[in-house]
Write a protein that holds these residues in place. Structure first.
Motif, PDB file in Angstrom:
ATOM      1  N   LYS A  92       0.834  -1.197   0.000  1.00 14.41           N
ATOM      2  CA  LYS A  92       0.000   0.000   0.000  1.00 14.41           C
ATOM      3  C   LYS A  92       0.869   1.248   0.000  1.00 14.41           C
ATOM      4  N   GLU A  93       0.527   2.190  -0.865  1.00 11.89           N
ATOM      5  CA  GLU A  93       1.232   3.467  -0.818  1.00 11.89           C
ATOM      6  C   GLU A  93       0.436   4.416   0.060  1.00 11.89           C
ATOM      7  N   PHE A  94       1.137   5.236   0.839  1.00 12.47           N
ATOM      8  CA  PHE A  94       0.474   6.217   1.690  1.00 12.47           C
ATOM      9  C   PHE A  94      -0.420   7.104   0.822  1.00 12.47           C
ATOM     10  N   ARG A  95      -1.673   7.278   1.209  1.00 11.48           N
ATOM     11  CA  ARG A  95      -2.658   8.100   0.506  1.00 11.48           C
ATOM     12  C   ARG A  95      -3.041   7.550  -0.859  1.00 11.48           C
ATOM     13  N   GLY A  98     -19.425  -4.504  -1.008  1.00 12.24           N
ATOM     14  CA  GLY A  98     -19.263  -3.498  -2.057  1.00 12.24           C
ATOM     15  C   GLY A  98     -18.822  -2.162  -1.492  1.00 12.24           C
ATOM     16  N   SER A  99     -19.453  -1.741  -0.385  1.00 13.16           N
ATOM     17  CA  SER A  99     -19.092  -0.436   0.173  1.00 13.16           C
ATOM     18  C   SER A  99     -17.706  -0.490   0.818  1.00 13.16           C
ATOM     19  N   LEU A 100     -17.372  -1.641   1.393  1.00 13.39           N
ATOM     20  CA  LEU A 100     -16.022  -1.798   1.954  1.00 13.39           C
ATOM     21  C   LEU A 100     -14.972  -1.622   0.861  1.00 13.39           C
ATOM     22  N   ILE A 101     -15.209  -2.270  -0.280  1.00 16.94           N
ATOM     23  CA  ILE A 101     -14.246  -2.183  -1.383  1.00 16.94           C
ATOM     24  C   ILE A 101     -14.218  -0.770  -1.946  1.00 16.94           C
ATOM     25  N   GLU A 102     -15.392  -0.166  -2.106  1.00 14.29           N
ATOM     26  CA  GLU A 102     -15.466   1.191  -2.648  1.00 14.29           C
ATOM     27  C   GLU A 102     -14.652   2.151  -1.779  1.00 14.29           C
ATOM     28  N   GLU A 103     -14.817   1.998  -0.453  1.00 16.83           N
ATOM     29  CA  GLU A 103     -14.119   2.878   0.494  1.00 16.83           C
ATOM     30  C   GLU A 103     -12.599   2.788   0.314  1.00 16.83           C
ATOM     31  N   GLN A 104     -12.097   1.598  -0.027  1.00 15.71           N
ATOM     32  CA  GLN A 104     -10.650   1.425  -0.184  1.00 15.71           C
ATOM     33  C   GLN A 104     -10.123   2.177  -1.399  1.00 15.71           C
ATOM     34  N   PHE A 105     -10.971   2.335  -2.420  1.00 10.00           N
ATOM     35  CA  PHE A 105     -10.488   2.956  -3.654  1.00 10.00           C
ATOM     36  C   PHE A 105     -10.814   4.438  -3.748  1.00 10.00           C
ATOM     37  N   LYS A 106     -12.012   4.844  -3.285  1.00  7.40           N
ATOM     38  CA  LYS A 106     -12.335   6.255  -3.448  1.00  7.40           C
ATOM     39  C   LYS A 106     -12.661   6.936  -2.134  1.00  7.40           C
ATOM     40  N   ALA A 127     -11.885  11.588  -1.666  1.00  6.03           N
ATOM     41  CA  ALA A 127     -12.378  10.962  -2.890  1.00  6.03           C
ATOM     42  C   ALA A 127     -11.704  11.613  -4.109  1.00  6.03           C
ATOM     43  N   MET A 128     -11.536  12.931  -4.051  1.00  6.12           N
ATOM     44  CA  MET A 128     -10.891  13.646  -5.146  1.00  6.12           C
ATOM     45  C   MET A 128      -9.444  13.190  -5.302  1.00  6.12           C
ATOM     46  N   LEU A 129      -8.729  13.106  -4.182  1.00  3.78           N
ATOM     47  CA  LEU A 129      -7.327  12.678  -4.227  1.00  3.78           C
ATOM     48  C   LEU A 129      -7.221  11.269  -4.822  1.00  3.78           C
ATOM     49  N   ALA A 130      -8.095  10.370  -4.342  1.00  2.00           N
ATOM     50  CA  ALA A 130      -8.046   8.983  -4.807  1.00  2.00           C
ATOM     51  C   ALA A 130      -8.291   8.902  -6.300  1.00  2.00           C
ATOM     52  N   SER A 131      -9.286   9.643  -6.766  1.00  2.00           N
ATOM     53  CA  SER A 131      -9.622   9.578  -8.180  1.00  2.00           C
ATOM     54  C   SER A 131      -8.510  10.165  -9.049  1.00  2.00           C
ATOM     55  N   LEU A 132      -7.867  11.235  -8.579  1.00  2.00           N
ATOM     56  CA  LEU A 132      -6.753  11.809  -9.343  1.00  2.00           C
ATOM     57  C   LEU A 132      -5.585  10.828  -9.381  1.00  2.00           C
ATOM     58  N   LYS A 133      -5.342  10.162  -8.248  1.00  2.00           N
ATOM     59  CA  LYS A 133      -4.222   9.222  -8.213  1.00  2.00           C
ATOM     60  C   LYS A 133      -4.498   7.977  -9.053  1.00  2.00           C
ATOM     61  N   ALA A 134      -5.777   7.656  -9.205  1.00  3.90           N
ATOM     62  CA  ALA A 134      -6.137   6.458  -9.977  1.00  3.90           C
ATOM     63  C   ALA A 134      -6.190   6.746 -11.464  1.00  3.90           C
ATOM     64  N   GLY A 135      -5.589   7.825 -11.912  1.00  3.01           N
ATOM     65  CA  GLY A 135      -5.523   8.056 -13.352  1.00  3.01           C
ATOM     66  C   GLY A 135      -6.192   9.336 -13.819  1.00  3.01           C
TER      67      GLY A 135
END
Lengths: 308, 344
Positions: free
Chosen positions: A50-53, A262-270, B62-70
């Protein structure tokens, strides 16, 4: 098959026999690109650091899976115990999706039966009517459901007006609201396959059963149901699998208080946590689970066919 | 054959020319939801001929994540909050605005020019600033609301009727203020207390939602809603009998900023957009719409007079507003764990 194509202009399947594998190539490319590649990326990410942030560092680690299965305390340095958090989230999802599927079956089966028993001319109209709400985006439909279910919403107003209840039923932000939302989101996936199966069913069989002194219930259970079983199973799978990974309904109708997978996974990405490898690992575990469920279904189906 | 070549060449030329032209006249904005009036974007297009495309988000993270994801290389500008400007700078996601590139830079108010999160305003311009606290429905609760206990240890009549913003940074700050512990504390006992307090408080909460934070207050779904002051002002103006609280323990103060993203595909247009927003009349239009405060000089003549006396804009004497601090990785890891514990 081979003869069927010949009527057009002398082209038969054998014309392309030598090219068979080349002709399959586009579909393999499409499958590989839109199915296998994304899953492959997730699989790889689930083993990265995992990268920070948000983001990943290209170093192999099992941290994501470790986090899923082992609890090392708030500061990550206690001796590992079994982590129940995520197992509980998975269990909740299985249960919520199951409840939604059952609800969809109970409502969807009679609906499909009703449509299939209408005169042939009007059946397409009924099918058409079933699909109309689904022209609208899922997000909009889920938000509308929220408006309907709220304490001061139309549903409660109506029930109070009829005198059935005197205080509003509190549904919004509960598990029941999530189940209703999931059921509503995927109902047509239940109705349509069952409709297709019942439509092909020969109702003379039911009449024959009745002539042989079967009660209506027995005729339904012993004659109709076994004949339309593939449709019912297809419907259940089509509702169950997307419900399992849903995140809009738990977020909007459940108040985002109790994670589903689904929400758990979503939270990890966005979301706030921003842990991509963990999100990828949770996805892989979900994928494995769905695959096992489908395999069990398929095995049972095969056994039933051998016996029947 | 020759004819075919000419046709193709012409078609290519047209296609290329068109794409070059449209590249010249575009701007892609990544913005918070409901934060800029459409008329203002239309005005920008009318004045400059630049077509604006906008995507929206509902939290800084959410903004940071989306920018980092491409998303880098897609958007020209984004509108992060103060602490997020610092994070994005550290991540190398922001382009530098050279001295003299913004002709309206002089319009920025003195106190917002040399800010800790962007000294000398090298990457950003002020957008709006405001506070995060909560509102209480006065029909439901008549007691004292100026304490964070309303959120974290509410009286019985408010329990189960609270919506929280789905925003880790702001919830953690208010929770720390309630416990009287410093932000980004590394003290284990304090972090443990933070975790336990939030888990207990969660039992009183109905939901986590940011984009419907206003709407659930107006509809009466909840009696208490954590909210940004301008968004809350809109809830009151839409008819809800709600009052914005200024908790004694403190509340969150923030500033959102328009930043120039690295690899912006339409950098020149982004700068034009920033200059446009720094015009007092235009920034006043944002303030009138969003109900926050501008960081630009000379907006007063254009402002809706109601804003001057709006309770959400005028904290009482001695009210304590606190900016969010950026925690280091070790503390952030514990914060993430606490957040997961709370939201599971």
């Amino acid at each position: 098959m081979a003869g069927g194509g010949g009527t057009g202009g002398g082209v038969s399947a054998s014309t392309y026999a030598g090219l068979r594998y080349w002709l399959l190539l586009p579909s393999w490319l499409v499958l590989g690109f839109i199915v296998l590649a994304p899953v492959g990326v997730m699989l790889i990410y689930s083993f990265l650091t995992k990268e920070f942030r948000g983001g990943v560092i290209w170093e192999f680690t099992l941290d994501a899976y470790d986090q899923f299965f082992f609890d090392r305390g708030l500061f990550g340095d206690e001796p590992p115990k079994i982590e129940w958090t995520y197992i509980l989230i998975f269990w909740r999802s299985i249960w919520q999706a199951g409840a939604a599927t059952l609800l969809a079956l109970v409502i969807g089966f009679p609906t499909a039966y009703f449509i299939a028993t209408r005169p042939e001319r009007v059946r397409p109209i009924w099918v058409f009517l079933i699909t109309i709400p689904y022209w609208v985006n899922l997000l909009i439909r889920t938000v509308s459901m929220k408006f309907l279910l709220r304490d001061q919403g139309p549903l409660n107003d109506f029930l109070i007006w009829t005198g059935l209840i005197d205080t509003p039923i509190h549904v919004i932000n509960t598990d029941v609201a999530v189940q209703i939302g999931l059921f509503y989101s995927y109902l047509p996936f239940m109705v349509l396959p069952i409709y297709a199966a019942v439509e092909r069913y020969d109702f003379a069989l039911s009449e024959a059963a009745a002539d042989l002194y079967a009660t209506k219930w027995v005729a339904l259970r012993r004659v109709l149901l076994p004949s339309v079983r593939p449709g019912v199973i297809a419907g259940c799978i089509l509702v169950y699998v997307p419900s399992l990974g849903a995140f809009l309904a738990p977020d909007l109708l459940g108040g985002a208080k109790n994670f589903m997978i689904g929400s758990l996974i979503e939270e990890q990405f966005k979301g706030n946590a921003g842990n991509w490898p963990f999100g990828a690992a949770a996805s892989m575990i979900l994928l494995t689970m769905v695959m096992i469920i489908l395999l069990l279904f398929a095995r049972q189906q095969a056994r039933a066919e051998r016996e029947g | 054959m020759k004819n075919w070549i000419t046709t193709t060449a012409t078609a290519l030329a047209i296609a290329l020319g068109a794409s070059v032209a449209s590249a010249e006249e575009e701007l892609v904005v990544y913005h918070w939801f409901e934060y800029i009036p459409q008329e203002l974007l239309d005005k920008f297009t009318a004045e400059t001929g630049i077509k604006v495309t906008m995507d929206t988000y509902d939290s800084n993270e959410a903004m940071l994540a989306s920018l980092k994801a491409g998303g880098m290389g897609t958007y020209d500008v984004a509108v992060p909050g103060d602490y997020m400007v610092k994070i994005m700078t550290n991540e190398g996601m922001l382009d530098t605005i050279a001295e003299g590139e913004l002709k309206n830079k002089g319009n920025i108010m003195e106190q917002w020019l040399d800010v800790p999160f962007d000294p000398g305003r090298k990457h950003s311009i002020p957008y709006q600033w405001g506070s995060t606290s909560f509102m209480v429905n006065r029909d439901v609760y008549k007691g004292d609301i100026n304490t964070l206990a309303i959120l974290f240890d509410p009286p019985a009549e408010l329990s189960g009727k609270i919506n929280m913003l789905d925003s880790q940074g702001e919830v953690m700050l208010l929770a720390s203020l309630y416990l009287g512990i410093p932000q980004c504390s590394t003290d284990r006992a304090q972090l443990k207390a933070l975790n336990d307090m939030l888990l207990k408080a969660k039992q009183h909460w109905a939901s986590f939602n940011s984009d419907t934070a206003k709407e659930v207050l107006v509809s009466g779904d909840v009696a208490v809603g954590m909210i940004w002051n301008g968004f809350g002002a809109k809830a009151r103006e839409e008819g809800a009998n709600v009052e914005y609280a200024y908790p004694r323990e403190g509340f969150n103060v923030w500033m959102d900023n328009v930043v120039l993203l690295k690899d912006a595909p339409h950098r020149a247009n982004a700068l034009k957009f920033m200059d446009f927003l720094l015009e007092p009349e235009n920034m006043a239009a944002v303030t009138n719409y969003a109900r926050y405060a501008a960081g630009v000089k000379g907006v007063e003549p254009y402002l809706d007079p109601v804003l001057a006396t709006m309770p959400e804009q005028n904290p009482p004497e001695g009210a304590k507003g606190v900016f969010i601090e950026v925690c280091d990785e070790a503390v952030q890891k514990v914060y993430d764990q606490i957040w997961t514990n709370v939201k599971k």
